[in-house]
Design an enzyme around this catalytic site. Structure first.
Site, PDB file in Angstrom:
ATOM      1  N   ASN A  43      10.134   4.230   2.146  1.00 21.96           N
ATOM      2  CA  ASN A  43      10.108   3.621   3.468  1.00 21.96           C
ATOM      3  C   ASN A  43      11.415   2.907   3.765  1.00 21.96           C
ATOM      4  O   ASN A  43      12.130   2.482   2.862  1.00 21.96           O
ATOM      5  CB  ASN A  43       8.973   2.589   3.540  1.00 21.96           C
ATOM      6  CG  ASN A  43       7.605   3.204   3.438  1.00 21.96           C
ATOM      7  OD1 ASN A  43       7.062   3.691   4.417  1.00 21.96           O
ATOM      8  ND2 ASN A  43       7.025   3.185   2.242  1.00 21.96           N
ATOM      9  N   ARG A  92       0.827  -1.207   0.000  1.00 26.73           N
ATOM     10  CA  ARG A  92       0.000   0.000   0.000  1.00 26.73           C
ATOM     11  C   ARG A  92       0.862   1.258   0.000  1.00 26.73           C
ATOM     12  O   ARG A  92       0.969   1.956  -1.004  1.00 26.73           O
ATOM     13  CB  ARG A  92      -0.953  -0.003   1.214  1.00 26.73           C
ATOM     14  CG  ARG A  92      -2.172   0.931   1.072  1.00 26.73           C
ATOM     15  CD  ARG A  92      -1.856   2.400   1.249  1.00 26.73           C
ATOM     16  NE  ARG A  92      -1.349   2.726   2.576  1.00 26.73           N
ATOM     17  CZ  ARG A  92      -0.930   3.921   2.934  1.00 26.73           C
ATOM     18  NH1 ARG A  92      -0.955   4.926   2.067  1.00 26.73           N
ATOM     19  NH2 ARG A  92      -0.438   4.139   4.133  1.00 26.73           N
ATOM     20  N   ASP A  93       1.499   1.556   1.095  1.00 28.00           N
ATOM     21  CA  ASP A  93       2.283   2.783   1.201  1.00 28.00           C
ATOM     22  C   ASP A  93       3.458   2.780   0.225  1.00 28.00           C
ATOM     23  O   ASP A  93       3.862   3.828  -0.274  1.00 28.00           O
ATOM     24  CB  ASP A  93       2.792   2.942   2.637  1.00 28.00           C
ATOM     25  CG  ASP A  93       3.315   4.342   2.911  1.00 28.00           C
ATOM     26  OD1 ASP A  93       2.759   5.300   2.355  1.00 28.00           O
ATOM     27  OD2 ASP A  93       4.294   4.476   3.676  1.00 28.00           O
ATOM     28  N   HIS A 104       7.029   4.542  12.171  1.00 28.78           N
ATOM     29  CA  HIS A 104       6.924   4.459  10.709  1.00 28.78           C
ATOM     30  C   HIS A 104       7.915   5.469  10.142  1.00 28.78           C
ATOM     31  O   HIS A 104       7.652   6.666  10.109  1.00 28.78           O
ATOM     32  CB  HIS A 104       5.492   4.804  10.285  1.00 28.78           C
ATOM     33  CG  HIS A 104       5.259   4.757   8.809  1.00 28.78           C
ATOM     34  ND1 HIS A 104       4.382   3.863   8.221  1.00 28.78           N
ATOM     35  CD2 HIS A 104       5.773   5.483   7.788  1.00 28.78           C
ATOM     36  CE1 HIS A 104       4.368   4.057   6.905  1.00 28.78           C
ATOM     37  NE2 HIS A 104       5.207   5.042   6.627  1.00 28.78           N
ATOM     38  N   CYS A 138       8.781   9.913  -1.571  1.00 28.28           N
ATOM     39  CA  CYS A 138       8.152  11.069  -0.954  1.00 28.28           C
ATOM     40  C   CYS A 138       8.019  12.169  -1.994  1.00 28.28           C
ATOM     41  O   CYS A 138       9.027  12.664  -2.503  1.00 28.28           O
ATOM     42  CB  CYS A 138       8.973  11.566   0.230  1.00 28.28           C
ATOM     43  SG  CYS A 138       8.247  12.995   1.013  1.00 28.28           S
ATOM     44  N   HIS A 188      10.662   6.907   7.184  1.00 27.31           N
ATOM     45  CA  HIS A 188      11.135   6.971   5.804  1.00 27.31           C
ATOM     46  C   HIS A 188      12.626   7.293   5.830  1.00 27.31           C
ATOM     47  O   HIS A 188      13.124   7.908   6.773  1.00 27.31           O
ATOM     48  CB  HIS A 188      10.352   8.021   5.017  1.00 27.31           C
ATOM     49  CG  HIS A 188       8.969   7.578   4.654  1.00 27.31           C
ATOM     50  ND1 HIS A 188       8.498   7.572   3.361  1.00 27.31           N
ATOM     51  CD2 HIS A 188       7.953   7.107   5.417  1.00 27.31           C
ATOM     52  CE1 HIS A 188       7.251   7.116   3.346  1.00 27.31           C
ATOM     53  NE2 HIS A 188       6.900   6.835   4.582  1.00 27.31           N
TER      54      HIS A 188
END
Length: 308
Positions: free
Chosen positions: A253, A19-20, A211, A244, A213
């Protein structure tokens, strides 16, 4: 500030690549590839995989077909398959797709909230009240995510008090877990410790997650800092998937393979098969025709390839 001496003996890794990680890909990734990736990750032993988002395809084209993905994956008992939902309409689709956990999202930055979801922080939380109530009534787990917790592309530094306020609101909603998200990857270990120290006062540290990055290459250092504070849930994406849109050079990530290598070196149990994850990283990197973003994954694959 005192850091905890004893690191957790076991951590939960939430795999967010499907997803992300994939949502920022410019070319649509075929649903069959998404399904194959998720099945590989399930086989690797993850107990929580963020697989889809029931959001408008107009805003996030890559998540079109999330219902197809959810209905096509091979589910393993005991594994949570999570989906992002922005409203009741998305929640209803999540119910139809037999999701195990919904993810709601807010921000610690007022400007980011306005630009990302066109409403204030206060309004965003209010929108999720009926969604969380519906989820609780249906017996579905709820996870909250706080974007820009360690820095904002518009406002720069974020006061930890703002993060605490959003965490408190999400706790009041009834979230089972809350993510502290370094959306643009600008966090550093001391900032991480400060934020978790403060948020841990209003929500159980055992139910807070990191979480991170890797835009500035600090993600593993940030994870270690969070471990020292007692955090035992972390998000990562296979092959370092993601990017990003607000910071040039962002590498997405933190790579799951790199996190697993770190945990193994620290003697911390994850229950995840590193080799299967590394091969999954190679699979999706080849499918996307892009370099593998995991240093540990690439090193391992090079080692076994040279040994053959």
């Amino acid at each position: 500030m005192k850091s905890k001496v004893n690191l957790p003996k076991k951590v939960k890794i939430v795999e967010v690549g499907p997803r992300d990680g994939l949502q920022n890909e410019k070319l649509f990734v075929d649903n069959d590839i998404k399904i194959a990736l998720i099945d590989r990750l399930t086989s690797a032993g993850f107990i929580n995989i963020e697989v889809a988002a029931f959001v408008s395809p107009k805003w996030v084209p890559q998540m079109a077909g999330s219902d197809i993905v959810m209905n096509g994956i091979s589910r393993k008992p005991g594994t949570l398959y999570s989906v992002l939902v922005p409203n009741l309409q998305g929640f209803e689709k999540a119910i139809e797709a037999r999701t195990d956990e919904i993810v709601i999202f807010g921000a610690a930055s007022e400007t980011f909230s306005q630009k990302n979801i066109n409403c204030s922080i206060e309004e965003s939380i209010a929108r999720f009240i009926p969604v969380v109530q519906a989820a609780k009534s249906a017996g579905i787990r709820v996870r909250g995510s706080v974007s820009c917790a360690l820095g904002c592309p518009y406002e720069g530094e974020i006061d930890p008090k703002k993060v605490v306020e959003v965490v408190q609101r999400m706790a009041n909603l009834g979230c089972d877990e809350i993510d502290i998200a370094d959306t643009i990857g600008v966090g550093t270990p001391n900032k991480v410790k400060t934020v978790f120290e403060q948020t841990g006062k209003v929500f159980s540290i055992e139910r807070l997650s990191g979480h991170f990055h890797d835009t500035y290459g600090q993600s593993l250092a940030n994870i270690y800092a969070a471990l020292e504070m007692g955090v035992s849930i972390f998000h990562s994406a296979v092959a370092g998937l993601g990017g990003c849109p607000y910071a040039k050079g962002a590498t997405g990530n933190v790579a799951t393979e790199d996190v697993l290598y770190l945990m193994a070196g620290l003697g911390i149990e994850t229950g995840i098969d590193f080799e299967k994850v590394a091969l999954s990283g190679e699979f999706i990197s080849n499918a996307l025709n892009r370099p593998n973003g995991s240093k540990a994954g690439k090193a391992y694959l090079s080692k076994i390839n040279n040994a053959q």
